[in-house]
Motif scaffolding. Structure first.
Motif, short mmCIF file in Angstrom:
data_model
loop_
_atom_site.label_atom_id
_atom_site.label_comp_id
_atom_site.label_asym_id
_atom_site.label_seq_id
_atom_site.Cartn_x
_atom_site.Cartn_y
_atom_site.Cartn_z
N ARG A 190 0.77 -1.37 0.23
CA ARG A 190 0.15 0.40 0.08
C ARG A 190 0.75 1.35 -0.03
O ARG A 190 0.45 2.35 -0.29
CB ARG A 190 -0.78 0.15 1.26
N SER B 45 -3.17 4.79 4.74
CA SER B 45 -3.56 3.81 3.56
C SER B 45 -3.10 2.30 3.84
O SER B 45 -3.81 1.51 3.62
CB SER B 45 -2.97 4.26 2.23
N LEU C 86 -6.05 0.73 6.12
CA LEU C 86 -7.53 0.20 5.66
C LEU C 86 -7.68 -1.23 5.49
O LEU C 86 -6.72 -1.74 5.00
CB LEU C 86 -7.70 1.11 4.51
N GLY C 87 -8.89 -1.50 5.79
CA GLY C 87 -9.06 -2.96 5.70
C GLY C 87 -9.16 -3.65 6.91
O GLY C 87 -9.29 -4.68 7.26
N ARG D 1 -10.45 1.25 11.11
CA ARG D 1 -10.52 2.80 10.83
C ARG D 1 -10.07 3.54 12.04
O ARG D 1 -10.48 4.89 12.02
CB ARG D 1 -11.75 3.33 10.12
N GLU E 278 -11.05 8.75 7.82
CA GLU E 278 -12.26 8.94 6.70
C GLU E 278 -11.46 8.67 5.24
O GLU E 278 -10.11 9.00 5.18
CB GLU E 278 -12.64 10.52 6.69
N GLY E 279 -12.28 8.43 4.42
CA GLY E 279 -12.13 8.15 2.86
C GLY E 279 -11.76 7.02 2.48
O GLY E 279 -11.38 5.95 3.30
N ASP E 280 -11.84 6.58 1.30
CA ASP E 280 -10.85 5.46 0.81
C ASP E 280 -9.71 5.59 0.54
O ASP E 280 -9.00 6.55 0.52
CB ASP E 280 -11.99 4.92 -0.50
N LEU E 281 -9.21 4.37 0.07
CA LEU E 281 -7.71 4.29 -0.18
C LEU E 281 -7.10 5.16 -1.43
O LEU E 281 -6.08 6.04 -0.92
CB LEU E 281 -7.32 2.91 -0.83
N GLN F 233 -8.52 8.20 -1.75
CA GLN F 233 -8.50 9.46 -1.49
C GLN F 233 -7.39 9.84 -0.37
O GLN F 233 -6.69 10.90 -0.30
CB GLN F 233 -9.77 9.42 -0.44
#
Ligand code: GLU
Length: 359
Positions: free
Chosen positions: A23, A193, A196-197, A200, A236-239, A241
Protein backbone atom coordinates in the motif's frame (compact mmCIF):
# COMPACT_ATOMS: atom_id res chain seq x y z
CA UNK A 1 11.36 9.15 3.79
CA UNK A 2 9.47 6.05 2.93
CA UNK A 3 7.30 3.62 4.78
CA UNK A 4 6.88 1.85 8.08
CA UNK A 5 4.40 -0.83 9.07
CA UNK A 6 4.02 -2.86 12.24
CA UNK A 7 1.60 -5.54 13.41
CA UNK A 8 0.63 -7.31 16.64
CA UNK A 9 -2.41 -9.55 16.71
CA UNK A 10 -3.67 -12.99 15.76
CA UNK A 11 -2.98 -12.84 12.02
CA UNK A 12 0.31 -13.98 10.49
CA UNK A 13 2.37 -10.80 10.79
CA UNK A 14 4.33 -11.29 7.54
CA UNK A 15 1.12 -11.19 5.47
CA UNK A 16 -0.14 -7.98 7.08
CA UNK A 17 3.32 -6.38 6.79
CA UNK A 18 3.78 -7.26 3.11
CA UNK A 19 0.24 -6.08 2.38
CA UNK A 20 0.91 -2.80 4.19
CA UNK A 21 4.22 -2.26 2.41
CA UNK A 22 2.47 -2.74 -0.94
CA UNK A 23 0.00 0.00 0.00
CA UNK A 24 2.97 2.30 0.63
CA UNK A 25 4.66 1.47 -2.69
CA UNK A 26 3.17 4.56 -4.36
CA UNK A 27 5.56 6.70 -2.30
CA UNK A 28 8.61 5.24 -4.02
CA UNK A 29 11.47 3.29 -2.37
CA UNK A 30 14.63 1.39 -3.24
CA UNK A 31 14.59 -1.62 -0.90
CA UNK A 32 12.38 -3.29 1.67
CA UNK A 33 12.35 -5.67 4.60
CA UNK A 34 10.40 -7.24 7.43
CA UNK A 35 11.28 -8.72 10.83
CA UNK A 36 8.94 -10.81 12.96
CA UNK A 37 9.00 -12.53 16.32
CA UNK A 38 7.70 -16.11 16.30
CA UNK A 39 5.68 -17.69 19.10
CA UNK A 40 8.87 -19.15 20.62
CA UNK A 41 10.17 -15.55 20.79
CA UNK A 42 12.71 -16.13 18.02
CA UNK A 43 13.24 -13.18 15.66
CA UNK A 44 13.31 -13.66 11.86
CA UNK A 45 14.38 -11.11 9.29
CA UNK A 46 14.09 -10.82 5.49
CA UNK A 47 15.35 -7.94 3.36
CA UNK A 48 15.88 -7.27 -0.30
CA UNK A 49 16.85 -4.57 -2.75
CA UNK A 50 14.14 -3.57 -5.25
CA UNK A 51 10.41 -4.08 -5.27
CA UNK A 52 8.22 -5.73 -2.62
CA UNK A 53 7.81 -8.58 -5.13
CA UNK A 54 11.53 -9.35 -4.55
CA UNK A 55 10.99 -9.35 -0.79
CA UNK A 56 8.03 -11.69 -1.25
CA UNK A 57 10.30 -14.16 -3.05
CA UNK A 58 12.74 -14.10 -0.11
CA UNK A 59 9.93 -14.55 2.40
CA UNK A 60 8.37 -17.38 0.34
CA UNK A 61 11.60 -19.40 0.77
CA UNK A 62 11.45 -19.11 4.55
CA UNK A 63 7.95 -18.10 5.65
CA UNK A 64 7.75 -16.33 9.00
CA UNK A 65 4.99 -17.62 11.23
CA UNK A 66 4.98 -15.03 14.05
CA UNK A 67 2.15 -12.70 15.01
CA UNK A 68 4.26 -9.62 15.74
CA UNK A 69 6.51 -7.77 13.33
CA UNK A 70 7.76 -4.61 11.68
CA UNK A 71 8.32 -3.74 8.01
CA UNK A 72 9.95 -0.98 6.00
CA UNK A 73 10.37 0.49 2.56
CA UNK A 74 13.64 2.42 2.39
CA UNK A 75 14.65 5.47 0.43
CA UNK A 76 18.37 5.49 1.13
CA UNK A 77 19.88 8.64 2.58
CA UNK A 78 22.92 7.19 4.37
CA UNK A 79 24.64 4.25 2.72
CA UNK A 80 24.04 2.71 -0.69
CA UNK A 81 21.08 0.67 -1.83
CA UNK A 82 22.13 -2.75 -0.54
CA UNK A 83 20.53 -5.58 1.37
CA UNK A 84 22.78 -4.90 4.37
CA UNK A 85 21.67 -1.26 4.49
CA UNK A 86 17.99 -2.19 4.10
CA UNK A 87 15.83 -2.15 7.23
CA UNK A 88 14.96 -3.68 9.69
CA UNK A 89 18.30 -3.29 11.46
CA UNK A 90 19.30 -5.63 14.24
CA UNK A 91 21.75 -4.68 17.00
CA UNK A 92 22.07 -6.84 20.13
CA UNK A 93 18.52 -7.31 21.42
CA UNK A 94 16.94 -4.63 19.24
CA UNK A 95 15.11 -4.96 15.89
CA UNK A 96 14.20 -1.61 14.38
CA UNK A 97 12.89 0.25 11.31
CA UNK A 98 13.34 3.98 10.79
CA UNK A 99 12.14 6.69 8.44
CA UNK A 100 14.08 9.93 8.39
CA UNK A 101 17.61 11.10 9.02
CA UNK A 102 19.74 11.03 12.18
CA UNK A 103 21.81 14.14 11.48
CA UNK A 104 24.23 13.67 14.40
CA UNK A 105 24.81 9.96 13.68
CA UNK A 106 28.58 10.44 13.38
CA UNK A 107 28.82 11.95 16.87
CA UNK A 108 26.60 9.22 18.32
CA UNK A 109 28.62 6.54 16.51
CA UNK A 110 31.83 7.88 18.04
CA UNK A 111 30.32 7.24 21.48
CA UNK A 112 29.55 3.61 20.58
CA UNK A 113 33.13 2.43 20.09
CA UNK A 114 32.53 -1.20 21.10
CA UNK A 115 29.72 -1.76 18.56
CA UNK A 116 30.60 -3.55 15.32
CA UNK A 117 28.36 -1.84 12.78
CA UNK A 118 27.17 -3.96 9.86
CA UNK A 119 25.64 -1.24 7.69
CA UNK A 120 26.51 2.30 6.59
CA UNK A 121 23.21 3.71 7.79
CA UNK A 122 22.41 6.38 10.35
CA UNK A 123 19.59 4.08 11.49
CA UNK A 124 21.84 1.34 12.84
CA UNK A 125 23.53 3.93 15.08
CA UNK A 126 20.20 4.75 16.71
CA UNK A 127 19.42 1.03 17.08
CA UNK A 128 22.80 0.56 18.79
CA UNK A 129 22.14 3.45 21.14
CA UNK A 130 18.76 1.96 22.12
CA UNK A 131 20.42 -1.43 22.64
CA UNK A 132 23.09 0.12 24.86
CA UNK A 133 20.44 1.75 27.07
CA UNK A 134 18.39 -1.45 27.05
CA UNK A 135 21.37 -3.54 28.16
CA UNK A 136 21.53 -1.48 31.34
CA UNK A 137 18.37 -3.16 32.53
CA UNK A 138 15.88 -0.40 31.63
CA UNK A 139 12.60 -1.21 29.93
CA UNK A 140 12.41 -1.04 26.13
CA UNK A 141 10.23 2.09 26.40
CA UNK A 142 12.76 3.86 28.65
CA UNK A 143 15.67 2.76 26.45
CA UNK A 144 13.96 4.21 23.35
CA UNK A 145 13.07 7.49 25.11
CA UNK A 146 16.61 7.95 26.41
CA UNK A 147 18.11 7.29 22.97
CA UNK A 148 15.80 9.47 20.86
CA UNK A 149 16.35 12.38 23.24
CA UNK A 150 19.95 12.45 22.00
CA UNK A 151 18.94 12.55 18.32
CA UNK A 152 19.18 15.61 16.12
CA UNK A 153 17.21 15.06 12.94
CA UNK A 154 13.99 13.31 12.03
CA UNK A 155 12.68 9.90 12.88
CA UNK A 156 9.67 7.66 12.79
CA UNK A 157 10.73 4.36 14.38
CA UNK A 158 9.23 1.02 15.33
CA UNK A 159 11.22 -1.25 17.63
CA UNK A 160 10.77 -4.71 19.12
CA UNK A 161 12.90 -7.01 21.25
CA UNK A 162 12.55 -10.73 22.08
CA UNK A 163 13.31 -9.73 25.68
CA UNK A 164 9.98 -7.87 25.83
CA UNK A 165 7.79 -9.96 23.53
CA UNK A 166 4.26 -8.87 22.69
CA UNK A 167 5.04 -5.20 22.27
CA UNK A 168 6.27 -2.74 19.68
CA UNK A 169 7.59 0.64 20.79
CA UNK A 170 7.17 3.49 18.30
CA UNK A 171 8.33 7.11 18.39
CA UNK A 172 8.29 10.06 16.02
CA UNK A 173 9.78 13.44 15.29
CA UNK A 174 9.09 15.02 11.91
CA UNK A 175 8.11 11.71 10.32
CA UNK A 176 4.50 10.47 10.51
CA UNK A 177 3.31 7.48 12.57
CA UNK A 178 -0.24 6.27 12.97
CA UNK A 179 -1.38 3.47 15.27
CA UNK A 180 -4.45 1.62 14.08
CA UNK A 181 -6.51 0.17 16.91
CA UNK A 182 -8.32 -3.00 15.83
CA UNK A 183 -10.16 -5.76 17.67
CA UNK A 184 -7.41 -7.74 19.38
CA UNK A 185 -4.85 -6.34 16.96
CA UNK A 186 -2.79 -3.19 16.51
CA UNK A 187 -1.43 -2.05 13.15
CA UNK A 188 1.23 0.64 12.91
CA UNK A 189 1.93 2.61 9.74
CA UNK A 190 3.54 5.79 8.50
CA UNK A 191 0.53 6.37 6.24
CA UNK A 192 -3.17 5.72 6.89
CA UNK A 193 -3.54 3.86 3.59
CA UNK A 194 -1.75 0.83 5.10
CA UNK A 195 -4.38 0.55 7.88
CA UNK A 196 -7.47 0.34 5.69
CA UNK A 197 -9.13 -3.04 5.64
CA UNK A 198 -7.96 -3.68 9.23
CA UNK A 199 -9.34 -0.72 11.15
CA UNK A 200 -10.48 2.89 10.81
CA UNK A 201 -9.80 3.78 14.45
CA UNK A 202 -6.37 5.30 14.88
CA UNK A 203 -4.12 7.17 17.29
CA UNK A 204 -2.06 9.81 15.47
CA UNK A 205 1.25 10.09 17.31
CA UNK A 206 2.58 13.66 17.67
CA UNK A 207 6.17 14.83 17.36
CA UNK A 208 8.14 14.12 20.55
CA UNK A 209 5.85 11.27 21.62
CA UNK A 210 6.40 7.56 21.92
CA UNK A 211 3.92 4.72 22.31
CA UNK A 212 4.02 1.20 23.65
CA UNK A 213 1.72 -0.96 21.55
CA UNK A 214 0.39 -4.43 22.30
CA UNK A 215 -2.43 -6.38 20.63
CA UNK A 216 -5.07 -4.79 22.85
CA UNK A 217 -3.52 -1.57 24.16
CA UNK A 218 -1.73 1.63 23.15
CA UNK A 219 0.01 3.73 25.83
CA UNK A 220 1.36 7.12 24.71
CA UNK A 221 4.12 9.02 26.57
CA UNK A 222 6.17 12.15 26.07
CA UNK A 223 9.94 11.77 26.07
CA UNK A 224 10.05 12.51 29.81
CA UNK A 225 7.92 9.38 30.14
CA UNK A 226 4.84 11.21 31.33
CA UNK A 227 1.80 9.13 30.41
CA UNK A 228 -0.51 11.04 28.03
CA UNK A 229 -4.18 10.50 27.31
CA UNK A 230 -4.85 8.96 23.89
CA UNK A 231 -7.36 10.28 21.40
CA UNK A 232 -8.63 7.82 18.86
CA UNK A 233 -9.68 9.37 15.57
CA UNK A 234 -11.60 7.85 12.69
CA UNK A 235 -9.81 7.57 9.36
CA UNK A 236 -12.10 8.99 6.66
CA UNK A 237 -12.08 8.25 2.94
CA UNK A 238 -11.10 5.36 0.71
CA UNK A 239 -7.65 4.20 -0.29
CA UNK A 240 -7.31 6.48 -3.34
CA UNK A 241 -8.52 9.53 -1.38
CA UNK A 242 -6.06 8.90 1.44
CA UNK A 243 -3.17 8.35 -0.92
CA UNK A 244 -4.04 11.64 -2.63
CA UNK A 245 -3.74 13.39 0.76
CA UNK A 246 -6.86 15.53 0.35
CA UNK A 247 -5.97 16.73 -3.19
CA UNK A 248 -8.17 15.98 -6.20
CA UNK A 249 -5.35 14.50 -8.26
CA UNK A 250 -1.92 12.96 -7.67
CA UNK A 251 -0.48 15.58 -10.06
CA UNK A 252 -1.78 18.41 -7.88
CA UNK A 253 -0.51 16.68 -4.75
CA UNK A 254 2.97 16.30 -6.25
CA UNK A 255 3.02 19.97 -7.29
CA UNK A 256 1.95 21.12 -3.81
CA UNK A 257 4.50 18.85 -2.18
CA UNK A 258 7.46 20.16 -4.20
CA UNK A 259 8.88 22.30 -1.37
CA UNK A 260 8.73 19.42 1.16
CA UNK A 261 10.07 16.94 -1.36
CA UNK A 262 13.05 19.16 -2.18
CA UNK A 263 13.68 19.72 1.50
CA UNK A 264 13.56 15.98 2.27
CA UNK A 265 15.78 15.12 -0.68
CA UNK A 266 18.45 17.64 0.21
CA UNK A 267 18.39 17.47 3.99
CA UNK A 268 20.48 14.29 4.27
CA UNK A 269 22.91 15.43 1.62
CA UNK A 270 23.74 19.02 2.53
CA UNK A 271 26.22 19.56 5.34
CA UNK A 272 25.68 23.21 6.32
CA UNK A 273 28.20 23.02 9.16
CA UNK A 274 31.10 22.31 6.82
CA UNK A 275 29.61 24.04 3.76
CA UNK A 276 29.73 20.83 1.74
CA UNK A 277 27.56 17.97 0.45
CA UNK A 278 27.40 14.19 0.74
CA UNK A 279 27.03 12.88 -2.82
CA UNK A 280 26.87 9.15 -2.22
CA UNK A 281 25.81 8.19 -5.75
CA UNK A 282 28.49 9.41 -8.19
CA UNK A 283 31.29 8.42 -5.80
CA UNK A 284 33.71 10.98 -7.26
CA UNK A 285 36.75 12.31 -5.44
CA UNK A 286 37.06 16.08 -5.01
CA UNK A 287 39.82 16.03 -7.66
CA UNK A 288 37.64 14.14 -10.15
CA UNK A 289 34.86 16.68 -9.57
CA UNK A 290 37.20 19.62 -10.10
CA UNK A 291 38.54 18.04 -13.31
CA UNK A 292 35.06 17.64 -14.82
CA UNK A 293 34.63 19.36 -18.19
CA UNK A 294 31.48 17.82 -19.58
CA UNK A 295 28.15 16.78 -18.08
CA UNK A 296 25.59 14.73 -19.99
CA UNK A 297 22.09 14.63 -18.52
CA UNK A 298 20.01 11.73 -19.83
CA UNK A 299 16.26 11.39 -19.37
CA UNK A 300 12.87 10.96 -20.99
CA UNK A 301 9.77 13.16 -20.72
CA UNK A 302 9.59 15.09 -17.46
CA UNK A 303 13.02 13.84 -16.41
CA UNK A 304 14.39 15.34 -19.66
CA UNK A 305 12.71 18.70 -18.92
CA UNK A 306 14.05 18.65 -15.36
CA UNK A 307 17.48 17.99 -16.90
CA UNK A 308 17.10 21.04 -19.16
CA UNK A 309 16.36 23.25 -16.17
CA UNK A 310 19.31 21.78 -14.27
CA UNK A 311 21.58 22.41 -17.28
CA UNK A 312 20.67 26.13 -17.26
CA UNK A 313 21.59 26.35 -13.57
CA UNK A 314 24.82 24.46 -14.17
CA UNK A 315 25.82 26.73 -17.05
CA UNK A 316 25.34 29.77 -14.84
CA UNK A 317 27.13 28.35 -11.81
CA UNK A 318 29.99 26.42 -13.44
CA UNK A 319 30.85 28.30 -16.66
CA UNK A 320 33.82 26.17 -17.77
CA UNK A 321 31.75 22.99 -18.00
CA UNK A 322 29.70 22.03 -21.06
CA UNK A 323 26.31 20.64 -20.13
CA UNK A 324 24.39 18.60 -22.66
CA UNK A 325 20.87 17.28 -22.16
CA UNK A 326 19.81 14.31 -24.25
CA UNK A 327 16.64 12.29 -24.72
CA UNK A 328 17.31 8.72 -23.67
CA UNK A 329 15.27 7.12 -26.46
CA UNK A 330 17.54 8.86 -29.04
CA UNK A 331 20.78 8.67 -27.15
CA UNK A 332 20.69 4.91 -26.74
CA UNK A 333 20.95 4.49 -30.54
CA UNK A 334 23.60 7.16 -31.20
CA UNK A 335 27.33 6.51 -31.74
CA UNK A 336 28.52 9.31 -29.54
CA UNK A 337 31.99 10.08 -28.34
CA UNK A 338 32.43 10.92 -24.69
CA UNK A 339 35.48 13.09 -24.07
CA UNK A 340 37.61 12.56 -20.98
CA UNK A 341 36.39 14.08 -17.70
CA UNK A 342 32.74 13.53 -18.54
CA UNK A 343 30.08 12.53 -16.07
CA UNK A 344 26.60 11.39 -17.01
CA UNK A 345 23.57 12.10 -14.82
CA UNK A 346 20.91 9.55 -15.67
CA UNK A 347 17.50 10.70 -14.46
CA UNK A 348 14.38 8.55 -14.08
CA UNK A 349 11.59 9.22 -11.63
CA UNK A 350 10.36 5.63 -11.57
CA UNK A 351 13.84 4.16 -11.92
CA UNK A 352 12.32 1.88 -14.54
CA UNK A 353 12.28 3.93 -17.80
CA UNK A 354 13.53 1.33 -20.28
CA UNK A 355 15.32 3.73 -22.69
CA UNK A 356 17.03 5.51 -19.79
CA UNK A 357 18.16 2.20 -18.29
CA UNK A 358 19.51 1.16 -21.70
CA UNK A 359 21.62 4.34 -21.82
N1 GLU B 1 18.20 7.30 6.85
C1 GLU B 1 17.75 5.96 6.77
C2 GLU B 1 18.57 5.17 5.77
O1 GLU B 1 19.23 5.68 4.91
C3 GLU B 1 16.25 5.84 6.50
C4 GLU B 1 15.85 6.29 5.12
C5 GLU B 1 14.30 6.25 4.92
O2 GLU B 1 13.61 7.10 5.48
O3 GLU B 1 13.82 5.37 4.18
O4 GLU B 1 18.58 3.98 5.82
Amino acid sequence: MCGIVGYIGKKTAQDVLLNGLKRLEYRGYDSAGIATLDDKEQPHIARSVGKIAELEKVVAKEPQTGHLGIGHTRWATHGGVTETNAHPHHVGNIWMVHNGIIENYKELKAELKDVEFKSDTDTEVLAALIDKNFAKGTSLKDAVAKAVKKVRGTYGIAVFSPLEPGKIVVARLGSPLIIGVGKGETIIASDASALLGYTREAVYLNDGELAVCSDDNVDVYNLNLKHLSTNTETIEGDLAQIQKGGYDHFLLKEIMEQATTLHNTLSGRIDPKNGTMHLGGPNLTTKEMKDLRHIVIVGCGTAYYAGLLASYYMEQLIPDITTEVVIASEYRYRSFHLPEHTVALIVSQSGETADTLAC
